[in-house]
Design an enzyme around this catalytic site. Structure first.
Site, PDB file in Angstrom:
ATOM      1  N   GLU A 149       0.849  -1.197   0.000  1.00  0.00           N
ATOM      2  CA  GLU A 149       0.000   0.000   0.000  1.00  0.00           C
ATOM      3  C   GLU A 149       0.881   1.242   0.000  1.00  0.00           C
ATOM      4  O   GLU A 149       2.110   1.125   0.123  1.00  0.00           O
ATOM      5  CB  GLU A 149      -0.920   0.005   1.226  1.00  0.00           C
ATOM      6  N   LYS A 194      -5.707  10.538   0.965  1.00  0.00           N
ATOM      7  CA  LYS A 194      -5.935   9.122   1.266  1.00  0.00           C
ATOM      8  C   LYS A 194      -6.953   8.546   0.286  1.00  0.00           C
ATOM      9  O   LYS A 194      -8.011   9.128   0.070  1.00  0.00           O
ATOM     10  CB  LYS A 194      -6.453   9.048   2.705  1.00  0.00           C
ATOM     11  N   VAL A 197      -5.271  -0.084   2.574  1.00  0.00           N
ATOM     12  CA  VAL A 197      -5.367  -1.530   2.363  1.00  0.00           C
ATOM     13  C   VAL A 197      -6.511  -1.852   1.392  1.00  0.00           C
ATOM     14  O   VAL A 197      -6.346  -2.658   0.466  1.00  0.00           O
ATOM     15  CB  VAL A 197      -5.571  -2.256   3.712  1.00  0.00           C
ATOM     16  N   ASP A 254     -18.169   3.358  12.749  1.00  0.00           N
ATOM     17  CA  ASP A 254     -16.925   3.385  11.981  1.00  0.00           C
ATOM     18  C   ASP A 254     -16.302   1.990  11.848  1.00  0.00           C
ATOM     19  O   ASP A 254     -15.733   1.452  12.794  1.00  0.00           O
ATOM     20  CB  ASP A 254     -15.948   4.353  12.644  1.00  0.00           C
ATOM     21  N   SER A 298     -13.696   0.079   9.150  1.00  0.00           N
ATOM     22  CA  SER A 298     -12.827   0.333   8.004  1.00  0.00           C
ATOM     23  C   SER A 298     -13.279  -0.446   6.769  1.00  0.00           C
ATOM     24  O   SER A 298     -13.636  -1.631   6.857  1.00  0.00           O
ATOM     25  CB  SER A 298     -11.390  -0.060   8.342  1.00  0.00           C
ATOM     26  N   ALA A 299     -13.195   0.209   5.621  1.00  0.00           N
ATOM     27  CA  ALA A 299     -13.499  -0.455   4.345  1.00  0.00           C
ATOM     28  C   ALA A 299     -12.486  -1.565   4.045  1.00  0.00           C
ATOM     29  O   ALA A 299     -12.714  -2.392   3.159  1.00  0.00           O
ATOM     30  CB  ALA A 299     -13.501   0.573   3.213  1.00  0.00           C
ATOM     31  N   ASP A 300     -11.386  -1.589   4.789  1.00  0.00           N
ATOM     32  CA  ASP A 300     -10.398  -2.661   4.597  1.00  0.00           C
ATOM     33  C   ASP A 300     -11.049  -4.038   4.779  1.00  0.00           C
ATOM     34  O   ASP A 300     -10.719  -4.988   4.057  1.00  0.00           O
ATOM     35  CB  ASP A 300      -9.254  -2.559   5.619  1.00  0.00           C
ATOM     36  N   LYS A 352      -4.002  -2.386  14.667  1.00  0.00           N
ATOM     37  CA  LYS A 352      -3.548  -1.595  15.814  1.00  0.00           C
ATOM     38  C   LYS A 352      -4.525  -1.705  16.961  1.00  0.00           C
ATOM     39  O   LYS A 352      -5.733  -1.743  16.769  1.00  0.00           O
ATOM     40  CB  LYS A 352      -3.392  -0.129  15.407  1.00  0.00           C
TER      41      LYS A 352
HETATM   42  N1  PSU Z   1      -2.771   1.206  10.524  1.00  0.00           N
HETATM   43  C1  PSU Z   1      -1.480   1.560  10.710  1.00  0.00           C
HETATM   44  N2  PSU Z   1      -0.881   2.400   9.812  1.00  0.00           N
HETATM   45  C2  PSU Z   1      -1.551   2.875   8.712  1.00  0.00           C
HETATM   46  C3  PSU Z   1      -2.917   2.475   8.526  1.00  0.00           C
HETATM   47  C4  PSU Z   1      -3.475   1.648   9.443  1.00  0.00           C
HETATM   48  O1  PSU Z   1      -0.864   1.140  11.675  1.00  0.00           O
HETATM   49  O2  PSU Z   1      -0.972   3.635   7.939  1.00  0.00           O
HETATM   50  C5  PSU Z   1      -3.645   2.937   7.294  1.00  0.00           C
HETATM   51  C6  PSU Z   1      -3.736   1.804   6.270  1.00  0.00           C
HETATM   52  O3  PSU Z   1      -3.573   2.353   4.973  1.00  0.00           O
HETATM   53  C7  PSU Z   1      -5.163   1.302   6.430  1.00  0.00           C
HETATM   54  C8  PSU Z   1      -5.884   2.599   6.746  1.00  0.00           C
HETATM   55  O4  PSU Z   1      -5.680   0.667   5.282  1.00  0.00           O
HETATM   56  O5  PSU Z   1      -4.992   3.270   7.623  1.00  0.00           O
HETATM   57  C9  PSU Z   1      -7.228   2.376   7.380  1.00  0.00           C
HETATM   58  O6  PSU Z   1      -7.877   3.598   7.474  1.00  0.00           O
HETATM   59  P1  PSU Z   1      -9.429   3.642   7.918  1.00  0.00           P
HETATM   60  O7  PSU Z   1      -9.426   3.292   9.385  1.00  0.00           O
HETATM   61  O8  PSU Z   1      -9.830   5.053   7.671  1.00  0.00           O
HETATM   62  O9  PSU Z   1     -10.169   2.662   7.078  1.00  0.00           O
HETATM   63 MN    MN Z   2     -13.346   4.741   9.049  1.00  0.00          MN
END
Ligand code: PSU
Ligand code: MN
Length: 300
Positions: A26, A86, A107, A139, A141-143, A160
């Site tokens: 990524e 992003k 991701v 909330d 994540s779309a991941d 995390k």
């Molecule tokens: N966790 C980390 N470092 C990061 C991210 C997550 O420790 O840089 C980034 C990754 O790109 C992950 C994104 O896909 O944050 C998820 O963001 P969101 O929670 O907005 O979906």
């Molecule tokens: Mn989110």
């Protein structure tokens, strides 16, 4: 209308055509949103070197000049390192339509691009997940959805610990993503080797991971392979938990929401650990890239 705006670098295109080992990466983690300079550049260099050391080809995903890119050409790294926009999976179409100069992929966007490019293995640091307080914020994540919709093995050090890890695992179960532990029984918590939660199944060999993806029941479901941070690099769990609580409080007080939450909490956490979290972050990302290259070799 133009055709799908995807472009593989010369090296990655040739490797995919030959069926050689390729590992997607990524770009959010390597941008200003993921790690402060110069650690971001070091992280990228170490991940790429780890992949190449195993004879595989790294394929950094990003949006450059409105194009979806899989693999960078020499000299393009610096555009990623300075990136501030992003790009999650749903943003890919907007970034193309509006011809964004630089977009850094999360991701979800990366596994989507890996899928389109014909790449089966993707390495990251930690995936996004279900956020604490999801009952109020909604909330997620779309991941997680992307892991369920693209046939790619994602290699990560878990998620995390500022996320709600039990709910993250429940969500992955619901959407049908196998969660494997690389020579380890516990779901890692990024900076620490164990979250206190078990993975669904432990695996010992790259071939098992590759075969798990190949035997998927749905046409497009991926696999999450979790790799714990190397023991020597592990941080103190209680201390990191305290810092996380502080970072989350700061995020709430500042009224942060949406895609800004994760970068905000990450930067607060770095500040509150006086940067001690950064070497751990680099070590686990490199370690994940190394394991991912081994998995990619099993596919090749
Ligand atoms: N966790 C980390 N470092 C990061 C991210 C997550 O420790 O840089 C980034 C990754 O790109 C992950 C994104 O896909 O944050 C998820 O963001 P969101 O929670 O907005 O979906
Ligand atoms: Mn989110």
């Amino acid at each position: 209308m133009t055709a799908t705006p995807i472009r593989l670098s010369e090296e990655v295109g040739a490797a995919v055509a030959d069926g050689a080992a390729v590992v997607a990466l990524e770009s959010t983690i390597f941008s200003t949103l993921g790690l402060p300079a110069p650690a971001n550049g070091e992280a990228l260099a170490r991940c790429e070197a780890a992949i190449r050391a195993r004879g595989a080809v790294p394929a950094v995903t990003a949006v450059l000049d409105g194009q979806w890119r899989v693999g960078l050409e020499p000299g393009e790294e610096k555009r990623i390192l300075a990136g501030t926009a992003k790009v999650a999976e749903r943003d890919l179409s907007v970034a193309a339509a509006q011809r964004w100069d630089v977009g850094v992929t999360t991701v979800s966007a990366s596994v989507a691009l890996a899928h389109h490019a014909g790449i089966s293995v993707f390495a990251t640091g930690g995936i996004g997940g279900v956020h604490r307080g999801v009952e109020l914020s909604g909330d997620i994540s779309a991941d997680l959805d992307a892991l369920a919709k693209h046939p790619v093995v994602t290699v990560s050090a878990g998620a995390k610990a500022f996320l709600d890890l039990p709910r993250t695992l429940e969500y992955l179960e619901t959407v049908g993503v196998p969660v494997l532990g690389w020579r380890h029984d516990d779901f890692p918590a990024f900076y620490t080797r164990s979250s206190g939660l078990r993975v669904q199944h432990r695996v010992e060999a790259a071939e098992e991971v590759a075969a798990t993806l190949e035997h998927r029941v749905r046409p497009d479901t991926g696999v999450l392979l979790t790799v714990p941070i190397p023991s020597e690099e592990e941080l103190d769990g209680d201390e990191i938990d305290r810092k996380i609580a502080e970072a989350l409080r700061a995020s709430e007080e500042a009224g942060i929401s949406g895609p800004a939450v994760t970068p905000f909490v990450l930067s607060r956490l770095e500040a509150r650990t006086d940067g001690a979290s950064i070497p751990a972050n680099l070590a686990l990302a490199e370690n994940n890239a190394n394991v991912a290259a081994e998995i990619a070799t099993a596919f090749a």
